[in-house]
Design a protein around this motif. Sequence first.
Motif, PDB file in Angstrom:
ATOM      1  N   LYS A 174      44.689  23.295 -14.239  1.00  0.00           N
ATOM      2  CA  LYS A 174      45.013  23.317 -15.674  1.00  0.00           C
ATOM      3  C   LYS A 174      43.796  23.114 -16.582  1.00  0.00           C
ATOM      4  CE  LYS A 174      49.578  23.675 -15.206  1.00  0.00           C
ATOM      5  NZ  LYS A 174      50.524  22.592 -15.292  1.00  0.00           N
ATOM      6  N   THR A 175      42.775  22.397 -16.058  1.00  0.00           N
ATOM      7  CA  THR A 175      41.640  22.102 -16.960  1.00  0.00           C
ATOM      8  C   THR A 175      40.300  22.575 -16.389  1.00  0.00           C
ATOM      9  OG1 THR A 175      41.013  19.955 -16.021  1.00  0.00           O
ATOM     10  CG2 THR A 175      42.815  19.929 -17.614  1.00  0.00           C
ATOM     11  N   GLY A 176      40.270  22.917 -15.120  1.00  0.00           N
ATOM     12  CA  GLY A 176      38.998  23.293 -14.498  1.00  0.00           C
ATOM     13  C   GLY A 176      38.233  22.080 -13.975  1.00  0.00           C
ATOM     14  N   GLU A 177      38.861  20.911 -13.979  1.00  0.00           N
ATOM     15  CA  GLU A 177      38.194  19.689 -13.492  1.00  0.00           C
ATOM     16  C   GLU A 177      37.887  19.822 -11.997  1.00  0.00           C
ATOM     17  OE1 GLU A 177      36.142  16.962 -13.684  1.00  0.00           O
ATOM     18  OE2 GLU A 177      37.353  16.631 -15.482  1.00  0.00           O
ATOM     19  N   ASP A 178      36.774  19.210 -11.579  1.00  0.00           N
ATOM     20  CA  ASP A 178      36.367  19.231 -10.183  1.00  0.00           C
ATOM     21  C   ASP A 178      37.334  18.361  -9.360  1.00  0.00           C
ATOM     22  OD1 ASP A 178      35.103  19.061  -7.786  1.00  0.00           O
ATOM     23  OD2 ASP A 178      33.334  17.975  -8.536  1.00  0.00           O
ATOM     24  N   GLU A 179      37.982  18.981  -8.377  1.00  0.00           N
ATOM     25  CA  GLU A 179      38.960  18.233  -7.569  1.00  0.00           C
ATOM     26  C   GLU A 179      38.317  17.035  -6.870  1.00  0.00           C
ATOM     27  OE1 GLU A 179      41.793  20.336  -4.940  1.00  0.00           O
ATOM     28  OE2 GLU A 179      41.286  22.127  -6.109  1.00  0.00           O
ATOM     29  N   ASN A 180      37.070  17.244  -6.395  1.00  0.00           N
ATOM     30  CA  ASN A 180      36.398  16.146  -5.679  1.00  0.00           C
ATOM     31  C   ASN A 180      36.161  14.945  -6.587  1.00  0.00           C
ATOM     32  OD1 ASN A 180      36.264  17.410  -3.245  1.00  0.00           O
ATOM     33  ND2 ASN A 180      34.344  18.472  -3.751  1.00  0.00           N
ATOM     34  N   ALA A 181      35.874  15.235  -7.873  1.00  0.00           N
ATOM     35  CA  ALA A 181      35.621  14.140  -8.821  1.00  0.00           C
ATOM     36  C   ALA A 181      36.891  13.284  -8.946  1.00  0.00           C
ATOM     37  CB  ALA A 181      35.222  14.695 -10.182  1.00  0.00           C
ATOM     38  N   VAL A 182      38.037  13.964  -8.963  1.00  0.00           N
ATOM     39  CA  VAL A 182      39.302  13.224  -9.106  1.00  0.00           C
ATOM     40  C   VAL A 182      39.549  12.379  -7.854  1.00  0.00           C
ATOM     41  CG1 VAL A 182      41.800  13.430  -9.456  1.00  0.00           C
ATOM     42  CG2 VAL A 182      40.239  15.013 -10.625  1.00  0.00           C
ATOM     43  N   MET A 183      39.337  12.988  -6.679  1.00  0.00           N
ATOM     44  CA  MET A 183      39.585  12.252  -5.431  1.00  0.00           C
ATOM     45  C   MET A 183      38.636  11.059  -5.304  1.00  0.00           C
ATOM     46  SD  MET A 183      42.198  13.515  -4.209  1.00  0.00           S
ATOM     47  CE  MET A 183      42.291  12.582  -2.697  1.00  0.00           C
ATOM     48  N   GLN A 184      37.377  11.308  -5.686  1.00  0.00           N
ATOM     49  CA  GLN A 184      36.385  10.230  -5.607  1.00  0.00           C
ATOM     50  C   GLN A 184      36.778   9.071  -6.524  1.00  0.00           C
ATOM     51  OE1 GLN A 184      32.620  12.018  -6.459  1.00  0.00           O
ATOM     52  NE2 GLN A 184      31.500  10.481  -5.306  1.00  0.00           N
ATOM     53  N   TYR A 185      37.248   9.423  -7.712  1.00  0.00           N
ATOM     54  CA  TYR A 185      37.646   8.420  -8.702  1.00  0.00           C
ATOM     55  C   TYR A 185      38.811   7.584  -8.158  1.00  0.00           C
ATOM     56  CZ  TYR A 185      38.930   6.626 -13.388  1.00  0.00           C
ATOM     57  OH  TYR A 185      39.199   5.832 -14.473  1.00  0.00           O
ATOM     58  N   LEU A 186      39.810   8.275  -7.583  1.00  0.00           N
ATOM     59  CA  LEU A 186      40.992   7.546  -7.105  1.00  0.00           C
ATOM     60  C   LEU A 186      40.662   6.724  -5.850  1.00  0.00           C
ATOM     61  CD1 LEU A 186      43.783  10.170  -7.805  1.00  0.00           C
ATOM     62  CD2 LEU A 186      43.337   8.049  -9.039  1.00  0.00           C
ATOM     63  N   ASN A 187      39.752   7.226  -5.022  1.00  0.00           N
ATOM     64  CA  ASN A 187      39.323   6.421  -3.866  1.00  0.00           C
ATOM     65  C   ASN A 187      38.580   5.175  -4.346  1.00  0.00           C
ATOM     66  OD1 ASN A 187      40.462   8.139  -2.045  1.00  0.00           O
ATOM     67  ND2 ASN A 187      38.617   9.361  -1.754  1.00  0.00           N
ATOM     68  N   GLY A 188      37.755   5.368  -5.386  1.00  0.00           N
ATOM     69  CA  GLY A 188      37.021   4.234  -5.970  1.00  0.00           C
ATOM     70  C   GLY A 188      38.009   3.217  -6.542  1.00  0.00           C
ATOM     71  N   ALA A 189      39.072   3.730  -7.165  1.00  0.00           N
ATOM     72  CA  ALA A 189      40.086   2.838  -7.755  1.00  0.00           C
ATOM     73  C   ALA A 189      40.739   1.997  -6.654  1.00  0.00           C
ATOM     74  CB  ALA A 189      41.141   3.655  -8.492  1.00  0.00           C
ATOM     75  N   ALA A 190      40.985   2.641  -5.504  1.00  0.00           N
ATOM     76  CA  ALA A 190      41.617   1.923  -4.392  1.00  0.00           C
ATOM     77  C   ALA A 190      40.706   0.800  -3.893  1.00  0.00           C
ATOM     78  CB  ALA A 190      41.929   2.892  -3.257  1.00  0.00           C
ATOM     79  N   THR A 191      39.419   1.114  -3.740  1.00  0.00           N
ATOM     80  CA  THR A 191      38.477   0.089  -3.254  1.00  0.00           C
ATOM     81  C   THR A 191      38.377  -1.052  -4.257  1.00  0.00           C
ATOM     82  OG1 THR A 191      37.256   1.909  -2.315  1.00  0.00           O
ATOM     83  CG2 THR A 191      36.144  -0.221  -2.314  1.00  0.00           C
ATOM     84  N   LEU A 192      38.273  -0.682  -5.534  1.00  0.00           N
ATOM     85  CA  LEU A 192      38.185  -1.724  -6.574  1.00  0.00           C
ATOM     86  C   LEU A 192      39.427  -2.604  -6.534  1.00  0.00           C
ATOM     87  CD1 LEU A 192      37.100  -0.305 -10.047  1.00  0.00           C
ATOM     88  CD2 LEU A 192      35.959  -2.073  -8.717  1.00  0.00           C
ATOM     89  N   TYR A 193      40.595  -1.944  -6.415  1.00  0.00           N
ATOM     90  CA  TYR A 193      41.834  -2.718  -6.411  1.00  0.00           C
ATOM     91  C   TYR A 193      41.848  -3.686  -5.234  1.00  0.00           C
ATOM     92  CZ  TYR A 193      46.523  -4.229  -7.030  1.00  0.00           C
ATOM     93  OH  TYR A 193      47.597  -5.049  -7.251  1.00  0.00           O
ATOM     94  N   GLN A 194      41.551  -3.126  -4.052  1.00  0.00           N
ATOM     95  CA  GLN A 194      41.657  -3.970  -2.858  1.00  0.00           C
ATOM     96  C   GLN A 194      40.626  -5.104  -2.844  1.00  0.00           C
ATOM     97  OE1 GLN A 194      41.603  -0.611  -0.341  1.00  0.00           O
ATOM     98  NE2 GLN A 194      43.754  -0.235  -0.833  1.00  0.00           N
ATOM     99  N   ASN A 195      39.412  -4.819  -3.321  1.00  0.00           N
ATOM    100  CA  ASN A 195      38.356  -5.837  -3.198  1.00  0.00           C
ATOM    101  C   ASN A 195      38.229  -6.751  -4.412  1.00  0.00           C
ATOM    102  OD1 ASN A 195      37.925  -4.599  -0.815  1.00  0.00           O
ATOM    103  ND2 ASN A 195      35.933  -3.745  -1.313  1.00  0.00           N
TER     104      ASN A 195
END
Length: 496
Positions: A113-134
């Motif tokens: 829908k926006t042309g956003e880089d899929e990897n950027a989104v996955m990286q962001y959400l993986n980072g969110a998971a690590t931040l949440y857990q740690n």
Amino acid sequence: QKKAAVIGSGVAGLASAIRLAVQGFSVTVYEKNEYPGGKLSHFEKDGFHFDAGPSLFTQPQNIAELFTLAGENMQDYFSYKQLPISCNYFYEDGTIINAWANANQLAKELHDKTGEDENAVMQYLNGAATLYQNVAEIFLNYSLHKLNTLFKAPILKALQTAKGRHLFGSLHTLNNKAFTKPHTVQLFNRYATYNGSNPYKAPGMLSLIPHLEHNEGNFYPKGGMISITNALYALALKKGVNFKFNLPVERIIESGGKVLGLVADKKNIPADVVISNMDIYGTYKYLLQNPDKATAILKQERSSSALVFYWGINGTFPQLDLHNIFFSNDYKTEFEHLFVHKTMQPDPTVYINITSKCEPGVQAPDGKENWFVMVNAPANIGQNWEEIKPAIKQLVLQKLSRLLQTNIEPLIETEEILDPISIETKTASYMGSLYGSSSNSKMAAFLRHPNFSKNIMGLYFAGGSVHPGGGIPLCLKSAKIMSELVAADFSKQKQH
Ligand code: FAD
């Protein structure tokens, strides 16, 4: 048997009562309203059911934990389902993003829908998971104000995970670096509003919030959000908790640094522990008659408030889902209005929650929808709400009619309105703020009031205006932290 008195039956008050009853206290909850739940309440009008306050439900495990603790089967009281789509986002340029709860699907949708880089989104959400857990696990599960409990926490892991961009930069700055497309930045900026904060001021640490929705999941409780209140109230009754409704607490009694009980209906009621679920400002100002301490609480900016239009709609909108956002075209200005000028801008972001999407014909009559239409509003400082409400209503109607290509106003069959003043009147939340204090300062997480009193033994606090913060998951965690402090304090007393 030791006596515990809980002031207020908000979600944290109910959870506190259950936890202390399980610990063996004889528990009584004093509630000024005639119903339990505080902000988590409900009303019905002309066949339409409306959840009055919260609409987003994450981390059901916090509720399951209470049932396990109480030795009861949650399924007998409460059930919920996981949602495939977290939220539908509508932008003024016609873009519509279906934010799938599944991270991969969301990344693909943002790309398509926006042309956003899929990897950027996955990286962001993986980072969110690590931040949440740690990191979040420490903030949300421990009292930050007791060194001995803090030593138990995995601090080192947290220190290694948190980076400068999480601590010192704003959420917007972080998102702006993580993504290339403005629509994606705006979508992830919105998470600051989950605790009533400004994404252009609140720390990048809030980038962990999407983890809850896109890694853990978003849920709908059968019967709507009120089912949470009903289930916890029923569980509390089962555990022998007493409830006194229509009974506002007037004062907390203490002597020589020790709590003795409280005053309600001009009568002294003894208690060994008192837990205030009332907004911390009001607890100090009215119940402890300590205006200086109350004023000190206000050093931290209040969170935003809300204007809510509850509309019974004669019609159905297939393009809408349970959660829908219609974004402002000028998000930055919207937050400047909310937090700097304490006003509302002409193009506000509009949120619509429709529980009849999950339970058609039950939450609203057949062929109709129950719309909970919410616009962020500044905390109440005496603005003229009687003037603001009809003006905002017209702006909201224009925006929705434009983006949904239907004239909405003639479809409104029934209406109720909630404003910052009524939020304060109903639940004693100072200035009508939804989440106590905001997270607009870098130190906000450390500055929330602790879950215990440093000066009065036996006095504790649980709820959205104290540590770890507002929103249902955090309120439930505040009750957990509080009850662990009570257990530790009482086991110490037994040893002596
Ligand atoms: P409250 O709900 O604030 O209740 C406090 C209770 O104490 C009230 O029942 C009050 O009557 C009682 N009380 C106060 N003073 C006294 C006294 N002196 N004597 C006796 N009783 C007293 N959260 C989410 O997680 N998701 C959402 O989507 C969401 N959306 C929201 C939308 C709106 C419009 C609102 C208003 C809030 C929203 N929230 C949301 C925030 C959430 O509702 C709150 O953080 C949470 O419900 C607060 O619970 P609490 O335990 O702090 O108590």
